[in-house]
Design a protein around this motif. Structure first.
Motif, PDB file in Angstrom:
ATOM      1  N   VAL C  25     -57.510  31.543 156.730  1.00 47.23           N
ATOM      2  CA  VAL C  25     -57.698  31.060 158.597  1.00 47.23           C
ATOM      3  C   VAL C  25     -55.906  31.115 158.927  1.00 47.23           C
ATOM      4  N   ILE C  32     -57.371  31.185 167.236  1.00 38.77           N
ATOM      5  CA  ILE C  32     -57.952  31.763 165.946  1.00 38.77           C
ATOM      6  C   ILE C  32     -56.807  32.902 165.823  1.00 38.77           C
ATOM      7  N   ASN C  35     -59.436  34.515 161.414  1.00 39.92           N
ATOM      8  CA  ASN C  35     -60.222  33.953 160.729  1.00 39.92           C
ATOM      9  C   ASN C  35     -61.588  33.994 159.124  1.00 39.92           C
ATOM     10  N   GLU C  36     -60.665  33.452 158.363  1.00 41.85           N
ATOM     11  CA  GLU C  36     -61.908  33.794 156.375  1.00 41.85           C
ATOM     12  C   GLU C  36     -61.672  34.832 156.756  1.00 41.85           C
TER      13      GLU C  36
END
Lengths: 284, 318, 257
Positions: C25, C32, C35-36
């Protein structure tokens, strides 16, 4: 105690006035104008020449000083900063050289002995056991008025908003039809005028001398470093931190140490937070 | 940049022989001027190692020079330490102080670096006057510091010897890949990091070399002058003279700062009858500005360009 | 010897990922950027990373190189965590990248640019050992520079040549994993063919690669597997054909292709 409070407030007002022109160029053009403090010196000397040598009214002296400062700022932008195409290192080096050249020019014209300016408003004011010269009180009031005016100008007028746009993203602003070159020119002009006016007050607070530019330069630098990329409000806050620190150290510790804390503040803030106390992480 | 040729060695040799014969050719007064030129060249070379190469502009170089000068002056004058011990100690102290000075500067980039160094110099200026004036001599400084040599000729040989040792060793050092890496930092620091090199370590090392040279220069300088005062040393005009010497001569070279230092000092000597005081900075600065705006690489590059043109013309003729 | 045992344990556990990114992240303020993100690249594999502008591809590269620090998540190289390492230390682990906009040393010629890449990260050796001109020339030639280009300066080079120069300087750090960012952008057809040929050579030599490109036609033959991303997250993963067949990918791509 009241003495410290009042003197601190007054000195801080003067410092805010000194720093605001420098902050303005740094935030719009992203360059450090090390010749900024020369505007102060030139402003002070022009005022001295017009008022105390030629005997003209004080207000004329101030107007001439501001106009010359304005002109000087615009000339510097056109002749030096623009040809160097925003190369920061080159701008810093050449403005530093220019500052020394201007200092030497002043020596040539006025010789290097210090000169005393008559107070702009003579007299003193007694308040709560403290004595305040009307001179520095005027400086502070003018400083507050100018900062307020500038705040309004940047927020509310078309040119002011364009300045904000250029300061955030010069390329983006150009794409949106803002003439970044014109905005820079105006900013340099305003900065020059503000510097010259600050110079008149600073010189009447201390004295006129060819090396009077180093102290205000350090103050302006401290304000920019501690305040991060400058906002007008940030300038005001940091000017107060420095002003009060100076008054407190002078009255409570030792007069010789008055500048030391400003340096320590600069170095300390840069170690702890290199982007300034109010800076932010930039994207990308 | 690919090493050292015989021509280089020959040019250095001619220069050294010329300088060694100089006392036979010129007056004592001129010799004293050349002594100043030698010291200015040392300071300019020191500045160039960090600022000319890596592009990190130091506005506080007198801070380093001053530490070297004050350390040896205090040790020898106040504590009677022999100069043979106090000078090496002063150089060590300068290197340590320079490293401490550099640590905060490591965290900041570009413009901020210049400002921190400026702040350090001003801090030093104010502290020297307040802290232990019994040692530093406060605002008035110290006079009567041991001098190393008597007479213009001996002092000339001493200063020239120091300058040439420093210049040649810096020249050799900068010819190595270390010099190339420093210049690369000046061009694009991210790409140097992207080449797998620790730019922090490179800069730190460059800074220590610069501090060593500044400390040496400062220590010998104070033992030449025999006196020291804070205002003359921690002065923005002094920074200015160093930077202008480098810029006029040519940054990122060794010959450039030397050339600039000699040019400036002789200009000063020549101008002295007309402009006795601080006005000379007006001429210095104006010349430096014009040269800098026209050719940021200075006289050295201008001369080299002419030389290359001349060679092309020569080659065309034959 | 640590190397040997680690390789062995990897074979035993059958997790021989050259690079593994887990739940990565990165936030810029409230924005963002990734994201993951989780993905792996195996040794010798070539992975294509595609997605529209602003999808976070370059951010991923910067995170892997340590030019940006992730907000959370981990990056491992042969199962050892590299998140705490600085950029130059990651390069010493054999990870190297090129940039969308080449960043040469302006006042140095082609060979000198390559010389910087060849330098050891040891000041003593930098000073005491001479540069190796043969290796410099070999690298310059390996990316297709002719002899009369060697002494040219970046200002005299085309964008294609600048990309080649950057590739040469990157190769000089002796990487085993290369991240190539928009290698085809701004190149002529002939230069694209040349660049593709170069990349193929490196692939055959066993180099692990992650390639970002908008030029899908040129990218396709160079990769074993593709990941499509958008808004900082993985949209589709698999063979190039599978990824291109994905509904979401088609929706994002058919708009501008």
């Amino acid at each position: 105690m009241i003495q410290i409070l009042i003197q601190g407030l007054l000195l801080s007002g003067l410092y805010a006035l000194i720093a605001v022109g420098f902050t303005l160029i740094f935030s719009v053009g992203r360059v450090l104008n090390l010749a900024y403090a020369s505007y102060l010196m030139v402003g002070g000397y022009i005022y001295f020449y017009v008022v105390q040598t030629q005997g003209m009214p004080k207000i004329v002296g101030m107007v001439v000083a501001v106009l010359m400062g304005c002109l000087m700022g615009m000339l510097m932008y056109r002749a030096m900063v623009k040809p160097l195409k925003g190369d920061h290192v080159a701008v810093e080096i050449s403005t530093l050289i220019l500052a020394v050249v201007i200092q030497a020019g002043i020596v040539l014209l006025f010789n290097d002995s210090a000169k005393i300016l008559h107070p702009i408003l003579p007299g003193v004011w007694h308040v709560g056991g403290a004595t305040v010269t009307l001179n520095i009180l005027t400086a502070t009031v003018v400083s507050w008025l100018i900062l307020g005016g500038l705040y309004w100008f940047v927020r509310k007028t078309h040119t002011g908003r364009a300045m904000q746009a250029v300061s955030m993203d010069a390329k983006g602003a150009t794409v949106c039809g803002v003439d970044a070159d014109r905005i820079n020119l105006i900013t340099w002009g305003i900065s020059g005028g503000l510097g010259a006016l600050a110079g008149v007050f600073f010189a009447s607070y201390t004295q006129l001398s060819p090396n009077m530019w180093v102290t205000p330069l350090i103050i302006a630098v401290a304000v920019v470093i501690v305040g991060g990329i400058g906002s007008i409000v940030g300038t005001l806050i940091v000017a107060h931190i420095i002003g009060f620190m100076e008054i407190i150290s002078t009255t409570l510790i030792a007069a010789e140490l008055r500048g030391v804390f400003t340096m320590l503040l600069i170095i300390g803030v840069l170690i702890i937070s290199p982007k300034g106390l109010f800076g932010r992480e930039e994207l990308g | 940049m690919t090493g050292i040729s015989w021509r280089h060695v020959a040019l250095w040799a001619v220069f050294i022989i010329f300088m060694l014969l100089l006392p036979e050719m010129v007056s004592k007064g001129t010799l004293r001027t050349v002594i100043f030129a030698n010291f200015l060249a040392i300071f300019a070379i020191s500045w160039d190692v960090i600022s000319g190469r890596t592009g990190y502009i130091s506005f506080g170089h007198p801070f380093l020079i001053g530490i070297g000068a004050y350390t040896t002056a205090i040790l020898s004058y106040r504590f009677g330490m022999p100069v043979g011990l106090s000078i090496p100690l002063a150089v060590c102290v300068t290197m340590v102080a320079g490293t401490l000075f550099f640590l905060p500067a490591l965290r900041v980039k570009g413009s901020y670096f210049a400002l921190v160094t400026l702040a350090f110099m001003e801090l030093m200026y104010q502290l020297v006057q307040v802290i232990r004036p019994d040692l530093t001599g406060g605002t008035r400084g110290m006079s009567g510091v041991t001098t190393l040599a008597r007479g213009a000729v001996n002092n000339y040989y001493l200063s020239f010897g120091l300058m040439i040792v420093i210049a040649v060793s810096m020249w050799v050092l900068m010819k190595t890949r270390f010099g190339t890496a420093l210049s690369a930092i000046g061009m694009n620091e991210e790409s140097v990091r992207g080449s797998g090199l620790s730019t922090t370590r490179l800069k730190l090392f460059a800074f220590m070399v610069s501090a060593m040279v500044a400390g040496l220069g400062g220590a010998f300088y104070v033992h030449y002058l025999g006196s020291i005062a804070p205002r003359a040393l921690f002065d923005i005009n002094f920074v200015f003279t160093i930077i202008v010497a480098v810029l006029i001569g040519g940054a990122s070279t060794i010959v450039g700062p030397m050339l600039g230092a000699f040019f400036l000092t002789f200009l000063l000597e020549y101008l002295r009858p007309y402009l006795p005081g601080a006005e000379r900075y007006f001429i210095y600065g104006s010349i430096a500005l014009v040269i800098y705006m026209y050719q940021p690489k200075g006289l050295y590059e201008i001369v080299m360009q002419q030389w290359r043109k001349y060679r092309v013309v020569k080659a065309g003729e034959t | 010897m640590a190397e040997v045992s680690r390789r062995k344990s990897r074979r035993d556990l059958n997790v021989s990922h050259h690079l593994e990114v887990n739940n990565l992240v990165k936030m810029f303020g409230g924005l963002i950027a990734t994201n993951e993100m989780s993905f792996q690249v195996d040794e010798g594999e070539s992975l294509g990373l595609i997605g529209p502008n602003g999808a976070g591809k370059t951010t991923i590269f910067s995170l892997i190189m340590g030019e940006l620090r992730q907000t959370s998540g981990s990056i491992t190289c042969f199962d050892s965590e590299i998140s705490h390492l600085q950029t130059h230390e990651r390069i010493q682990r054999g990870i190297s990248r090129t940039y969308q906009v080449p960043r040469p040393f302006a006042d140095m010629n082609v060979l000198e640019n390559i010389r910087v890449g060849l330098m050891p990260d040891n000041i003593w050796q930098m000073i005491m050992r001479r540069p190796d001109p043969e290796r410099e020339i070999e690298l310059a030639q390996s990316v297709g520079f002719a002899e009369n280009d060697f002494l040219r300066h970046p200002s005299e080079l085309s964008i294609g040549d600048l990309r080649k120069l950057e590739l040469a300087r990157t190769l000089a750090t002796d990487p085993s994993l290369m991240l190539l960012d928009e290698v085809f952008a701004g190149l002529t057809v002939a230069e694209i063919a040349q660049m593709a040929e170069l990349i193929n050579q490196k692939r055959e030599a066993g180099m692990t690669m992650i390639i970002v490109s908008h030029d899908l036609k040129s990218l396709e033959p160079l990769i074993d597997r593709a990941i499509a991303m958008n808004y900082g997250a993985i949209v589709a993963e698999g063979s190039f054909a599978d990824v291109m067949a994905d509904e979401q990918v088609r929706a994002t791509y058919l708009g501008d292709e």
